[in-house]
Design an enzyme around this catalytic site. Structure first.
Site, short mmCIF file in Angstrom:
data_model
loop_
_atom_site.label_atom_id
_atom_site.label_comp_id
_atom_site.label_asym_id
_atom_site.label_seq_id
_atom_site.Cartn_x
_atom_site.Cartn_y
_atom_site.Cartn_z
N HIS A 1 0.69 -1.17 0.07
CA HIS A 1 -0.08 -0.16 0.20
C HIS A 1 1.02 1.08 0.04
O HIS A 1 1.98 1.19 0.38
CB HIS A 1 -0.97 0.04 1.34
N LYS B 1 -1.05 4.96 4.70
CA LYS B 1 -1.78 4.06 5.23
C LYS B 1 -1.62 3.79 6.63
O LYS B 1 -0.72 3.22 7.14
CB LYS B 1 -1.75 2.67 4.50
N1 NDP Z 1 -13.14 -0.75 2.00
C1 NDP Z 1 -12.28 -0.35 0.82
O1 NDP Z 1 -12.21 -0.69 -0.37
C2 NDP Z 1 -11.29 0.69 1.03
C3 NDP Z 1 -11.16 1.13 2.34
N2 NDP Z 1 -10.03 2.09 2.97
C4 NDP Z 1 -10.19 2.55 4.25
O2 NDP Z 1 -10.76 3.80 4.29
C5 NDP Z 1 -10.34 4.29 5.24
C6 NDP Z 1 -9.97 5.79 4.98
O3 NDP Z 1 -8.76 5.62 4.04
P1 NDP Z 1 -8.08 6.95 3.21
O4 NDP Z 1 -9.33 7.60 2.50
O5 NDP Z 1 -7.00 6.44 2.65
O6 NDP Z 1 -7.71 7.55 4.53
P2 NDP Z 1 -7.64 9.31 4.61
O7 NDP Z 1 -6.82 9.54 5.91
O8 NDP Z 1 -7.09 9.98 3.48
O9 NDP Z 1 -9.14 10.15 4.95
C7 NDP Z 1 -9.57 9.67 6.17
C8 NDP Z 1 -10.53 10.90 6.39
O10 NDP Z 1 -11.57 10.47 7.61
C9 NDP Z 1 -11.90 11.80 8.25
N3 NDP Z 1 -12.16 11.39 9.53
C10 NDP Z 1 -11.47 11.38 10.52
N4 NDP Z 1 -12.45 11.19 11.74
C11 NDP Z 1 -13.61 11.68 11.37
C12 NDP Z 1 -14.78 11.58 11.82
N5 NDP Z 1 -14.71 11.36 13.15
N6 NDP Z 1 -15.80 12.03 11.24
C13 NDP Z 1 -15.73 12.18 9.71
N7 NDP Z 1 -14.59 12.15 9.29
C14 NDP Z 1 -13.55 11.73 9.84
C15 NDP Z 1 -10.61 12.64 8.09
O11 NDP Z 1 -11.44 13.88 7.96
P3 NDP Z 1 -10.52 15.46 7.90
O12 NDP Z 1 -9.73 15.39 6.63
O13 NDP Z 1 -11.78 16.24 8.03
O14 NDP Z 1 -9.66 15.47 9.27
C16 NDP Z 1 -10.07 12.32 6.56
O15 NDP Z 1 -10.27 13.13 5.65
C17 NDP Z 1 -9.17 3.78 5.94
O16 NDP Z 1 -9.59 2.95 7.00
C18 NDP Z 1 -8.63 2.62 4.79
O17 NDP Z 1 -8.26 1.45 5.16
C19 NDP Z 1 -9.40 2.61 1.81
C20 NDP Z 1 -9.46 2.28 0.55
C21 NDP Z 1 -10.50 1.35 -0.08
O1 LIG Z 2 -6.05 2.15 3.16
C1 LIG Z 2 -6.27 1.86 2.21
O2 LIG Z 2 -5.54 2.45 0.93
C2 LIG Z 2 -6.92 0.55 1.75
N1 LIG Z 2 -7.51 -0.01 2.78
C3 LIG Z 2 -8.47 -0.98 2.64
C4 LIG Z 2 -7.74 -2.21 3.31
O3 LIG Z 2 -6.95 -1.92 4.37
O4 LIG Z 2 -7.67 -3.44 2.99
C5 LIG Z 2 -8.61 -1.48 1.04
C6 LIG Z 2 -7.59 -1.29 0.14
O5 LIG Z 2 -6.68 -2.29 0.32
C7 LIG Z 2 -7.09 0.21 0.38
#
Ligand code: NDP
Ligand SMILES: O=C(O)C1=N[C@H](C(=O)O)C[C@H](O)C1
Length: 253
Positions: A139, A143
């Site tokens: 990744h 992350k």
């Molecule tokens: N299931 C899937 O297919 C995927 C899952 N993921 C998962 O999604 C999650 C986010 O990943 P990613 O976008 O890369 O991370 P980022 O760090 O880019 O984004 C996370 C966001 O969450 C916001 N946040 C934090 N706390 C809160 C809260 N209490 N309420 C609302 N918003 C909040 C932050 O907001 P602010 O900027 O306003 O502080 C930030 O913008 C991770 O757990 C990742 O593993 C990621 C990719 C694919």
């Molecule tokens: O944090 C990410 O980027 C991603 N998170 C998810 C995971 O932890 O499996 C899904 C994907 O791998 C991207």
């Protein structure tokens, strides 16, 4: 969209994050969804109620997600959760909240990508036929969690398939090692994590038997690849009350 059919009102939690912003952009292109709330860490969850959100998509952090889910369930809002960090204890807590919220659906989707879901399915299919299996997840270096939610889920599914097939532990003669050299162990399966600038989300499942190996690899090259799965989840969650883990349960695979 036919005349008279209403749009599903969706609130995105984590809307300004890497995944959240891709989801907002993707959902805004959809004809049957209206993004009515874009919530970040500084915004009150009340925005979901004020906007009349019917479905919340949570892509925040493992620290924030449980509070968000408790709020959504208590207010009758269906939830699609992409945020990682779910273990059995957290799932049991969510089930407990849902037992008092008839009709509310929660989907925990470790990965929204259709390719990644198929990669997990193929790994499960292959697992009974190979003595060895290990998982490598790769990744971006921003992350927060390791191993990835996808790798944990794959390990659990592969371990279950091995147990069902009567396979024992994977062979491994390691008798001395530096801490971490053999990765984390999830349900008996070794999981290795790489954090590399330039990568998005990638995983290999490496299987081996006498005289052959099989490597199943999936690459997410752009977060736009998660959007079709998020849309399927948003459309499906009102019709799946209770807790569902894995988007595959909504898909005709
Ligand atoms: N299931 C899937 O297919 C995927 C899952 N993921 C998962 O999604 C999650 C986010 O990943 P990613 O976008 O890369 O991370 P980022 O760090 O880019 O984004 C996370 C966001 O969450 C916001 N946040 C934090 N706390 C809160 C809260 N209490 N309420 C609302 N918003 C909040 C932050 O907001 P602010 O900027 O306003 O502080 C930030 O913008 C991770 O757990 C990742 O593993 C990621 C990719 C694919
Ligand atoms: O944090 C990410 O980027 C991603 N998170 C998810 C995971 O932890 O499996 C899904 C994907 O791998 C991207």
């Amino acid at each position: 969209m036919n005349m008279g059919e209403s749009l599903t009102k969706v609130g995105v939690l984590g809307a300004r994050g890497k995944l959240g912003s891709a989801i907002v952009a993707g959902l805004e292109q959809s004809e049957d969804v209206d993004v009515v709330a874009r919530v970040g860490s500084a915004d009150p969850l009340q925005a979901l109620l004020d906007s009349g959100a019917e479905v919340a998509v949570d892509v925040t952090t493992p620290e924030a997600v449980m509070g968000n889910l408790e709020f959504c369930i208590a207010h009758g809002i269906h939830a699609v959760v992409g945020t990682t960090g779910f273990d059995e204890e957290r799932l049991a807590t969510v089930r407990g909240w849902l037992s008092d919220a008839r009709g509310v659906g929660v989907l925990i989707a470790p990965n929204f990508s259709i390719g990644a879901i198929l990669m997990m399915r193929f790994a499960v299919q292959a697992a009974p036929f190979f003595e060895s299996v290990e998982i490598v997840e790769l990744h971006h270096p921003t992350k927060a969690d390791a191993p990835s939610g996808t790798a944990r889920r794959t390990a659990e599914l592969v371990a279950a398939a091995r147990r069902d097939a009567g396979l024992g532990p994977v062979p491994d003669a390691t008798s001395t090692q530096l801490d971490g050299a053999r990765g984390a162990v999830v349900d008996g399966i070794h999981v290795h994590g790489l954090r590399i600038r330039g990568l998005v989300a990638h995983q290999e499942v490496v299987l081996g038997g006498v005289g052959e190996t099989l490597t199943i690899r999936h690459d997410s090259l752009d977060r736009a690849g998660f959007v079709p799965g998020v849309l399927a989840a948003v459309r499906g969650v009102p019709g799946h009350p209770g807790l569902t883990v894995g988007l595959e349960s909504y898909l005709d695979l």
